[in-house]
Motif scaffolding. Structure first.
Motif, PDB file in Angstrom:
ATOM      1  N   ARG A   1       0.838  -1.202   0.000  1.00  0.00           N
ATOM      2  CA  ARG A   1       0.000   0.000   0.000  1.00  0.00           C
ATOM      3  C   ARG A   1       0.876   1.257   0.000  1.00  0.00           C
ATOM      4  NH1 ARG A   1      -2.517   3.045   4.229  1.00  0.00           N
ATOM      5  NH2 ARG A   1      -4.534   3.924   3.615  1.00  0.00           N
ATOM      6  N   ARG A   2       1.941   1.216   0.774  1.00  0.00           N
ATOM      7  CA  ARG A   2       2.837   2.369   0.867  1.00  0.00           C
ATOM      8  C   ARG A   2       3.642   2.558  -0.419  1.00  0.00           C
ATOM      9  NH1 ARG A   2       8.177   2.860   4.805  1.00  0.00           N
ATOM     10  NH2 ARG A   2       9.087   4.627   3.689  1.00  0.00           N
ATOM     11  N   THR A   3       4.300   1.484  -0.912  1.00  0.00           N
ATOM     12  CA  THR A   3       5.188   1.628  -2.064  1.00  0.00           C
ATOM     13  C   THR A   3       4.425   1.971  -3.340  1.00  0.00           C
ATOM     14  OG1 THR A   3       5.119  -0.786  -2.421  1.00  0.00           O
ATOM     15  CG2 THR A   3       6.925   0.088  -1.091  1.00  0.00           C
ATOM     16  N   ARG A   4       3.201   1.477  -3.464  1.00  0.00           N
ATOM     17  CA  ARG A   4       2.411   1.797  -4.655  1.00  0.00           C
ATOM     18  C   ARG A   4       2.115   3.296  -4.717  1.00  0.00           C
ATOM     19  NH1 ARG A   4      -3.142   1.750  -6.320  1.00  0.00           N
ATOM     20  NH2 ARG A   4      -3.403   0.835  -8.408  1.00  0.00           N
ATOM     21  N   ALA A   5       1.913   3.913  -3.536  1.00  0.00           N
ATOM     22  CA  ALA A   5       1.615   5.345  -3.489  1.00  0.00           C
ATOM     23  C   ALA A   5       2.873   6.201  -3.632  1.00  0.00           C
ATOM     24  CB  ALA A   5       0.913   5.685  -2.170  1.00  0.00           C
ATOM     25  N   GLU A   6       4.024   5.694  -3.195  1.00  0.00           N
ATOM     26  CA  GLU A   6       5.233   6.516  -3.136  1.00  0.00           C
ATOM     27  C   GLU A   6       6.055   6.509  -4.417  1.00  0.00           C
ATOM     28  OE1 GLU A   6       7.508   5.319   0.236  1.00  0.00           O
ATOM     29  OE2 GLU A   6       6.219   6.352   1.676  1.00  0.00           O
ATOM     30  N   CYS A   7       6.093   5.396  -5.135  1.00  0.00           N
ATOM     31  CA  CYS A   7       6.979   5.318  -6.303  1.00  0.00           C
ATOM     32  C   CYS A   7       6.326   4.496  -7.412  1.00  0.00           C
ATOM     33  CB  CYS A   7       8.326   4.721  -5.921  1.00  0.00           C
ATOM     34  SG  CYS A   7       9.503   4.734  -7.303  1.00  0.00           S
ATOM     35  N   GLY A   8       5.732   5.196  -8.365  1.00  0.00           N
ATOM     36  CA  GLY A   8       5.059   4.520  -9.462  1.00  0.00           C
ATOM     37  C   GLY A   8       6.005   3.721 -10.344  1.00  0.00           C
TER      38      GLY A   8
END
Length: 389
Positions: free
Chosen positions: A238-245
């Motif tokens: 959830r975090r990585t999907r929002a932070e770095c496309g």
């Protein structure tokens, strides 16, 4: 180099200054290993039959990393007797132990750390050496077994060539030097530079062993740094999907290559209880919760996520006083190919090779003997160490 994932966006070039890095591991008397020395490259694969000591070699590097971070001997060796060579005979005082060490290269040149540990009758450091070409930065020895310290001597090169003082016998002396050395003389500054290089090179280690049985349950959203067993995969997704496309797109491409069926996205969604669970978007209807994936698919997905993240996402002990650009993240993966089919093993090794070549991470992994992972590692130029030869 092979193009890994068609359709995946390229990563920006990695900035790779002369960061401290562990380039050699020495196990002179550790577990089943006697006089073993091998090089560590950006991507190192340890292979060999069951019982050849792959896991114990990885454990030695993890223990050195923990000691460099300030952990005690008891913290990193909770069962020290298992690392005493089986045929090691006790001395007259019934003492037995083990020896290990490493070389860390960086701005100070190659610096060697060698450690002698007594495991019986009580756990303690009995000797430590920090050396460079033609110079001994630090040397310790146990002079009085009745006291809980070792006698240390470090390079000064001032009016007094060597400074002597006691250090605790349950901690790594190298990690304590920045607190003990003033840095007034050129010799002291050399000692500090060597010690800092070793500590920074050994810190930021993430020992990864995804456990599919623990990855299937929904998790709370506040656990957004990935644990060793990857049980909080959904929250981190959830975090990585929002932070770095860009990196998420690479993860999706890796999932597309390694999971059965179509893959349009890999994401986390909320459950009615407020937790999150990881799901695979098939692009044509209902999403597939990861608890429905096979164990091998879950391990593959977790390992791909690890390779595509960094120290701010993984649960690692970084050197906070040193800029991130001057640190190396080292991932230790015991059983990189465990539970994976040949295609998944090959794809994961290719991804690891790509990320390690960029300087994004360094990876030391164990794999099965003569399997597709070994063949792929050799094809991609990894350092392959056969512990049976």
């Amino acid at each position: 180099m092979t193009v890994l994932h068609r359709g995946a966006p390229p990563l920006p070039p990695s900035v790779s200054p002369d960061r401290p890095r562990v380039t050699e591991l020495r196990l002179s008397a550790f577990g089943r290993h006697r006089g073993l020395t091998f090089s560590l490259g950006p991507f190192t694969v340890l292979t060999g039959p069951s019982g050849s000591g792959k896991t114990s070699a990885l454990r030695a590097l993890e223990a050195l990393a923990g000691l460099a971070g300030g952990a005690s001997l008891a913290d990193v060796f909770p069962d020290p007797r298992r690392y005493v060579p089986e045929r090691a005979r006790p001395d007259a005082q019934h003492r037995r132990g083990f020896h290990l060490g490493c070389t860390v290269e960086g701005p100070a040149g190659p610096v060697r750390l060698d450690l002698a540990v007594q495991a019986e009758p009580e756990l303690r450091v009995v000797g430590e050496r920090l050396t460079g070409p033609g110079i001994t930065y630090l040397e310790t020895a146990l002079r009085d077994p009745g006291r809980r310290h070792v006698q240390a001597a470090w390079h000064t090169a001032g009016s007094v060539p060597v400074t002597r003082a006691p250090l605790p016998d349950d901690l790594l002396g190298t990690a304590l030097l920045p607190l003990r050395v003033a840095g007034r003389t050129e010799g002291q500054r050399q000692v500090l530079a060597a010690a800092e290089q070793v500590v920074v090179g050994l810190r930021s280690v993430f020992a990864c062993d995804p456990d599919p049985a623990r990855m299937r349950a929904p998790v709370r959203t506040h656990t957004d740094r990935l644990f060793t067993g990857c049980e909080n995969l959904a929250s981190v997704l959830r975090r990585t999907r929002a932070e770095c496309g860009t990196r998420h797109s690479l993860l999706v491409a890796a999932a597309r290559a390694g999971l059965a069926g179509p893959v349009a996205d890999v994401l986390a969604e909320r459950t009615p209880t407020g937790a999150v669970r990881a799901v695979v978007d098939r692009g044509d209807g209902p999403r597939t919760p990861v608890e429905r994936l096979a164990d091998g698919e879950l391990r593959y997905l977790a390992l791909a996520l690890v390779l595509l993240t960094g120290p701010r996402v993984l649960e690692v002990d970084t050197a906070a006083e040193v800029p991130e650009a001057y640190q190396n993240l080292t991932v230790l993966a015991d059983g990189l190919d465990r539970g994976l089919d040949p295609a998944q093993s090959t794809e994961l090794v290719a991804l690891a090779s790509r990320m390690c070549a960029r300087g994004h991470i360094r990876l030391v992994a164990t794999v099965g003997e003569d399997g597709p992972a070994v063949r792929a590692a050799r094809e991609h130029g990894a350092t392959v160490v056969d512990l049976e030869t």
